[in-house]
Design a protein around this motif. Structure first.
Motif, mmCIF file in Angstrom:
data_model
loop_
_atom_site.group_PDB
_atom_site.id
_atom_site.type_symbol
_atom_site.label_atom_id
_atom_site.label_comp_id
_atom_site.label_asym_id
_atom_site.label_seq_id
_atom_site.Cartn_x
_atom_site.Cartn_y
_atom_site.Cartn_z
ATOM 1 N N ASP A 127 0.865 -1.173 0.000
ATOM 2 C CA ASP A 127 0.000 0.000 0.000
ATOM 3 C C ASP A 127 0.907 1.230 0.000
ATOM 4 O O ASP A 127 1.716 1.407 0.910
ATOM 5 C CB ASP A 127 -0.895 -0.010 1.238
ATOM 6 C CG ASP A 127 -1.964 1.074 1.208
ATOM 7 O OD1 ASP A 127 -1.734 2.134 0.586
ATOM 8 O OD2 ASP A 127 -3.021 0.876 1.823
ATOM 9 N N ASP A 128 0.783 2.056 -1.006
ATOM 10 C CA ASP A 128 1.657 3.220 -1.101
ATOM 11 C C ASP A 128 1.493 4.192 0.073
ATOM 12 O O ASP A 128 2.397 4.984 0.347
ATOM 13 C CB ASP A 128 1.411 3.965 -2.423
ATOM 14 C CG ASP A 128 1.996 3.233 -3.616
ATOM 15 O OD1 ASP A 128 2.782 2.285 -3.411
ATOM 16 O OD2 ASP A 128 1.652 3.595 -4.766
ATOM 17 N N LYS A 129 0.362 4.122 0.783
ATOM 18 C CA LYS A 129 0.172 5.019 1.923
ATOM 19 C C LYS A 129 1.183 4.742 3.031
ATOM 20 O O LYS A 129 1.478 5.622 3.835
ATOM 21 C CB LYS A 129 -1.248 4.873 2.497
ATOM 22 C CG LYS A 129 -2.360 5.417 1.630
ATOM 23 C CD LYS A 129 -3.637 5.624 2.424
ATOM 24 C CE LYS A 129 -4.158 4.338 3.060
ATOM 25 N NZ LYS A 129 -4.623 3.360 2.059
ATOM 26 N N VAL A 130 1.716 3.516 3.106
ATOM 27 C CA VAL A 130 2.613 3.186 4.221
ATOM 28 C C VAL A 130 4.072 3.507 3.913
ATOM 29 O O VAL A 130 4.923 3.431 4.807
ATOM 30 C CB VAL A 130 2.484 1.701 4.629
ATOM 31 C CG1 VAL A 130 1.029 1.321 4.840
ATOM 32 C CG2 VAL A 130 3.147 0.761 3.634
ATOM 33 N N LEU A 131 4.394 3.855 2.682
ATOM 34 C CA LEU A 131 5.772 4.205 2.342
ATOM 35 C C LEU A 131 6.170 5.483 3.077
ATOM 36 O O LEU A 131 5.548 6.526 2.894
ATOM 37 C CB LEU A 131 5.915 4.428 0.839
ATOM 38 C CG LEU A 131 7.308 4.873 0.375
ATOM 39 C CD1 LEU A 131 8.280 3.698 0.439
ATOM 40 C CD2 LEU A 131 7.236 5.435 -1.053
ATOM 41 N N PRO A 132 7.196 5.445 3.927
ATOM 42 C CA PRO A 132 7.632 6.680 4.586
ATOM 43 C C PRO A 132 7.962 7.773 3.564
ATOM 44 O O PRO A 132 8.584 7.508 2.534
ATOM 45 C CB PRO A 132 8.875 6.239 5.365
ATOM 46 C CG PRO A 132 8.601 4.801 5.695
ATOM 47 C CD PRO A 132 7.917 4.272 4.463
#
Length: 350
Positions: free
Chosen positions: A139-144
């Motif tokens: 999920d790209d939302k979790v990429l710092p």
């Protein structure tokens, strides 16, 4: 040559000795004013200088290996109650993983400050554990949004943990050579990652305070994670995720033990990747190169040493078979998988 490669958007800051200032700058660039700082009690001394430079509204210390869903739930509720607008994590893969769990449901940006070589900070992969089963996803939302690497934060990392964590990073490189989405860019990054880890890890093992060795190992771990984020989880990670969730095994040590067995298993089916890895190790073969590195740094050897029961070998086969990645170089059967797990459990030399 036909392939599609996706590069994830992320700022990466190498700032040896300068993490407090660097993290403050990253928070400022996001326009954030209410920081949730995730760091375990063990990492408090590393997090304190960073905290003094930030508008911290919440310090969250409940960090648990493999991110149990109930732990993630408490962190998410705490973030909401504090009205945090950014999450800063200081710690290893467990701290980063918890920050990702918060980001997944809240959409809050994450700034990661790693204190091990885990590599989670450079991927969009999340993991949660419930009822003895570890589930992972993308999920790209979790990429710092940003990573701040400060070699000074790793000078007190115990030698055995540096070894296990560094070999965990090396596992990202190996899986990136034949993961389900592996492409030439991934293999190039993974090859350089192997070279850097092979150069840096022995230095760190011999002298935990050697900044140049730590920097080289962090550099290799970052490249490994970037390659892995693109290539996807290969056989090695599928095995380790099942074992870690099922038996609550320590993450880095599990990867360090399993890695040589998966490399020996897959290398004959991927000759081009094997040649790349051998060259990166500076050895005649990839298996020999990894074996030499493991001997030099005193690598963990057996899953039984970390709490996996012998009957777990048979128990783990079915869930691993169900999670096999597409396109593995060597065909996996219940028989050869059982043999691989037994060799890793016993600590058979590879």
């Amino acid at each position: 040559m036909r392939f599609v490669h996706a590069t994830l958007p992320q700022r990466v800051v190498f700032a040896s000795g300068g993490s407090p200032e660097a993290v403050a700058e990253e928070v400022s660039l996001l326009g954030a004013r209410r920081v949730m700082l995730i760091a375990s009690g063990r990492a408090a001394a590393l997090a304190d200088p960073i905290a003094t430079r930030l508008p911290v509204v919440l310090r969250h210390e409940e960090v648990v290996m493999h991110v149990p869903v109930e732990v993630a739930g408490r962190a998410r509720r705490a973030a909401a109650a504090a009205e945090a607008d950014v999450v800063v994590t200081v710690g290893g893969g467990s701290a980063t993983g918890l920050g990702k769990a918060v980001a997944m449901t809240t959409g809050l940006p994450v700034i990661a400050v790693p204190t091990t070589y885990a590599g989670s900070e450079a991927t969009n992969v999340w993991g949660l554990t419930e009822g003895g089963t570890k589930t992972t996803g993308v999920d790209d939302k979790v990429l710092p949004r940003s990573i701040v690497y400060d070699a000074g934060l790793l000078t007190l990392l115990p030698a055995d943990m540096s070894v296990a964590s560094g070999l965990n990073a090396l596992a990202h490189c190996v899986d990136s050579m034949w993961g389900p989405r592996a492409d030439p860019v991934d293999r190039a990054l993974a090859g350089e990652g192997i070279r850097a880890l092979t150069a840096g890890l022995p230095v760190v093992t011999a002298d935990g305070g050697a900044i140049e060795g730590i920097e080289q190992t962090l550099y290799g771990a970052y490249l490994a994670a970037v390659a892995f984020a693109s290539a996807g989880s290969g056989l090695h990670h599928k095995i380790c995720h099942v074992l870690g969730g099922m038996f609550d095994l320590p993450h880095a040590q599990t990867h360090a033990v399993v890695l040589p067995h998966v490399l020996a298993f897959n290398a004959p089916g991927a000759p081009e990747a094997e040649r790349r890895m051998a060259a990166a190790f500076g050895a005649a073969t990839a298996v020999e190169g990894l074996a030499a590195l493991r001997a030099e740094v005193g690598a963990p050897r057996a899953l039984k040493d970390y709490g996996m029961p012998e009957e777990g070998i048979t128990k783990a086969v079915a869930p691993i078979m169900a999670a096999l990645p597409a396109g593995n170089p060597t065909s996996v059967t219940e028989e050869n998988l059982t043999a691989l797990l037994r060799a890793a459990w016993e600590g058979e030399r590879r």
